[in-house]
Design a protein around this motif. Sequence first.
Motif, PDB file in Angstrom:
ATOM      1  N   ALA A  77       0.809  -1.222   0.000  1.00 57.95           N
ATOM      2  CA  ALA A  77       0.000   0.000   0.000  1.00 57.95           C
ATOM      3  C   ALA A  77       0.845   1.276   0.000  1.00 57.95           C
ATOM      4  O   ALA A  77       0.409   2.306  -0.497  1.00 57.95           O
ATOM      5  N   ILE A  78       2.044   1.195   0.578  1.00 59.53           N
ATOM      6  CA  ILE A  78       2.825   2.413   0.790  1.00 59.53           C
ATOM      7  C   ILE A  78       3.871   2.645  -0.298  1.00 59.53           C
ATOM      8  O   ILE A  78       4.110   3.764  -0.718  1.00 59.53           O
ATOM      9  N   PHE A  79       4.518   1.563  -0.734  1.00 60.59           N
ATOM     10  CA  PHE A  79       5.685   1.709  -1.615  1.00 60.59           C
ATOM     11  C   PHE A  79       5.364   1.324  -3.054  1.00 60.59           C
ATOM     12  O   PHE A  79       4.399   0.609  -3.331  1.00 60.59           O
ATOM     13  N   VAL A 195       6.164   0.211  14.616  1.00 61.62           N
ATOM     14  CA  VAL A 195       5.527  -0.932  15.269  1.00 61.62           C
ATOM     15  C   VAL A 195       4.093  -0.975  14.779  1.00 61.62           C
ATOM     16  O   VAL A 195       3.305  -0.069  15.056  1.00 61.62           O
ATOM     17  N   ILE A 196       3.756  -2.010  14.001  1.00 57.68           N
ATOM     18  CA  ILE A 196       2.437  -2.058  13.361  1.00 57.68           C
ATOM     19  C   ILE A 196       1.496  -3.063  14.021  1.00 57.68           C
ATOM     20  O   ILE A 196       0.312  -3.088  13.730  1.00 57.68           O
ATOM     21  N   GLU A 266      -4.839   5.533  13.937  1.00 59.99           N
ATOM     22  CA  GLU A 266      -5.442   4.535  13.058  1.00 59.99           C
ATOM     23  C   GLU A 266      -6.869   4.954  12.730  1.00 59.99           C
ATOM     24  O   GLU A 266      -7.480   5.733  13.472  1.00 59.99           O
ATOM     25  N   PRO A 267      -7.420   4.413  11.653  1.00 59.72           N
ATOM     26  CA  PRO A 267      -8.830   4.695  11.348  1.00 59.72           C
ATOM     27  C   PRO A 267      -9.707   4.243  12.518  1.00 59.72           C
ATOM     28  O   PRO A 267      -9.317   3.337  13.268  1.00 59.72           O
ATOM     29  N   PRO A 275      -7.673  -0.699   5.991  1.00 59.16           N
ATOM     30  CA  PRO A 275      -6.226  -0.864   5.835  1.00 59.16           C
ATOM     31  C   PRO A 275      -5.568   0.212   4.968  1.00 59.16           C
ATOM     32  O   PRO A 275      -4.460   0.664   5.278  1.00 59.16           O
ATOM     33  N   LEU A 276      -6.251   0.648   3.924  1.00 59.80           N
ATOM     34  CA  LEU A 276      -5.619   1.639   3.047  1.00 59.80           C
ATOM     35  C   LEU A 276      -5.466   2.991   3.734  1.00 59.80           C
ATOM     36  O   LEU A 276      -4.443   3.656   3.599  1.00 59.80           O
ATOM     37  N   ALA A 277      -6.485   3.368   4.507  1.00 57.69           N
ATOM     38  CA  ALA A 277      -6.392   4.624   5.253  1.00 57.69           C
ATOM     39  C   ALA A 277      -5.292   4.527   6.310  1.00 57.69           C
ATOM     40  O   ALA A 277      -4.547   5.487   6.536  1.00 57.69           O
ATOM     41  N   ALA A 278      -5.196   3.347   6.947  1.00 58.75           N
ATOM     42  CA  ALA A 278      -4.139   3.146   7.947  1.00 58.75           C
ATOM     43  C   ALA A 278      -2.773   3.283   7.284  1.00 58.75           C
ATOM     44  O   ALA A 278      -1.866   3.957   7.807  1.00 58.75           O
TER      45      ALA A 278
END
Lengths: 320, 277
Positions: A77-79, A195-196, A266-267, A275-278
């Motif tokens: 999602a990020i990279f 830390v996720i 977090e959302p 997950p995408l918003a997070a």
Amino acid sequence: MRTVLDFEKPIAELDANIEALKRLTAEQGIDKSEQIAALEQDRERLLREIFRNLTPWDRTLLARHPQRPYTLDYIRAIFDDFIELHGDRQFGDDGAIVGGMAWLNDKPVMVIGQQKGRDLKERQRRNFGMAKPEGYRKALRLMYLAEKFGRPVVTFIDTPAADPGVESESRGISEAIARNLREMMLLRVPIVSVVIGEGGSGGALGIAVADRVLMQEYAIYSVIPPEGCAAILWRDAKRAPEAAEALRLTAHDAQRLGVVDEVVEEPLGGAHRDPLAAAQRVKEALLRHLAPLQKLSVSKLRESRYERYRNLGVWRVAVE
Amino acid sequence: MQRGWFARRSPAERVAMDEMNDAWVKCNGCQQILFARDFERNLKVCPRCGHHHRLSARERIDLLADADTFVERDAEVVSADPLGFPEYADKLSRGRANSGLPEAIVSGVCNLSGIPIVLAVADFAFMGGSMGSAVGEKVARAMEYALEQRLPVVICSTSGGARMQEGLLSLMQMAKTCAAAARLHEAGVPYISVLTDPTMAGVLASYASVGDVVIAEPGALVGFAGQRVAQQAQVVKPPPNFQTAEFQLEHGMVDIVVPRKELKHTLHRILRFFTGG
Ligand SMILES: [Zn+2]
């Protein structure tokens, strides 16, 4: 199968009702939009209510939520253009730690993280996110590679612990973690850790020595799992909720103790509900923290990383 | 050492037994009854089976430091209770009473066979030698002092691991002590790590494993996970010597296993290699 935590149940019921009304609208063309809107408002109010009053144990369960996004979800999602690299060049390839080259917008970075499995088969392949020595050694190899080409390192932390078995002991799990702690301190490129999910003691720290440590709102970070702590303290693992309280393992606790630099929101309802918003929030935080670090000289960077860890701890001066 | 091996006796008998207890000890290895005097003279190593019993920090400092050369440093750094953790304050006072020490590690400078060194020695009687903020701070300070003075460092560990009662702050001492060790490493200041019974978990997985030379005492328990956790996780059956000094030697994680009576001499030979010539 979706897991619903006890305190999520009222929300799950509303989710189901809203879903049913939407289906009715779609399938039979009956306009239920007013009812849907009302239920969605109820749901939001309920979510706010429940999530305002989460206990440390609730947060522990959220951090371990089987639907929570894992490292590879965030990487996707990020990279852009992630190329996974495998193996420690000494023994093997550990599925519990993934890593590789990726682009964060226009910046090349080395990404490394602990990876849990989504289904039974993958859970076994990933060893529940519990890395063996070869995982830590793969991570270190990739960090050296990043250093060689001047690329910053981003690590994602999500593990119950390092693997405690005979194989890991035989191949030097303690040495592998200890070496990472030392070498990450000396690395000549910026490191940001996030830390996720579960920050499980030394197993987490083994890839989490960084210039900035970020932590998602419902992640946990602890020296020992609450169950283990309760078993030692009260000889009763069922008292884990009390231990979770005593251990101060929430994101805000970690920030108060100076261990974490920023808590990433977090959302509503937790990262697994959106997950995408997070991921978007994690991405923004990464960009914000990496930029100033990349401007520092190597000596300044390493000096401040040293000071960051050197100053952690609370003790007192005894008076005779 | 198990003393009091005749617990259920009359008071008069018990007095007599107590005197005997001072004269006799029972070996934890072979369960044989030994003359306390022989036992002490043999550095608490059983003359029959070779079992190495734990030494207090003071006893080990006496073993390694040349007479009257040890000067303690940072003795004022002691544990606080930053999380207000259940029963921690009591455990700290019991630790102080059991060990006669203000903290679970003693550090300072001394000569070892004439070579000046920085020496830190942990004591299991103080909360199992566990590492909280104060222990981490003392280790980091000892290493920083060694760096500043360019003195070799010897650290003798005995520890169950990171101290649960300080939560994340204890975990962070792993990074802090390795940070100090990293600076020694870069500066080429020798660091010798001595693993004594037991050296486990957060201490083994941090500063104790990054010595230039890693020595262990015979039979010492040396490992990552507690035996119970390790057993539960077993797919592979652990060998009989699992998590001992000898197991770690066999698997390449320890340079030498050195009997206690040769420890000082061996350290001297290693220190000479690094500093002499
Ligand atoms: Zn014996």
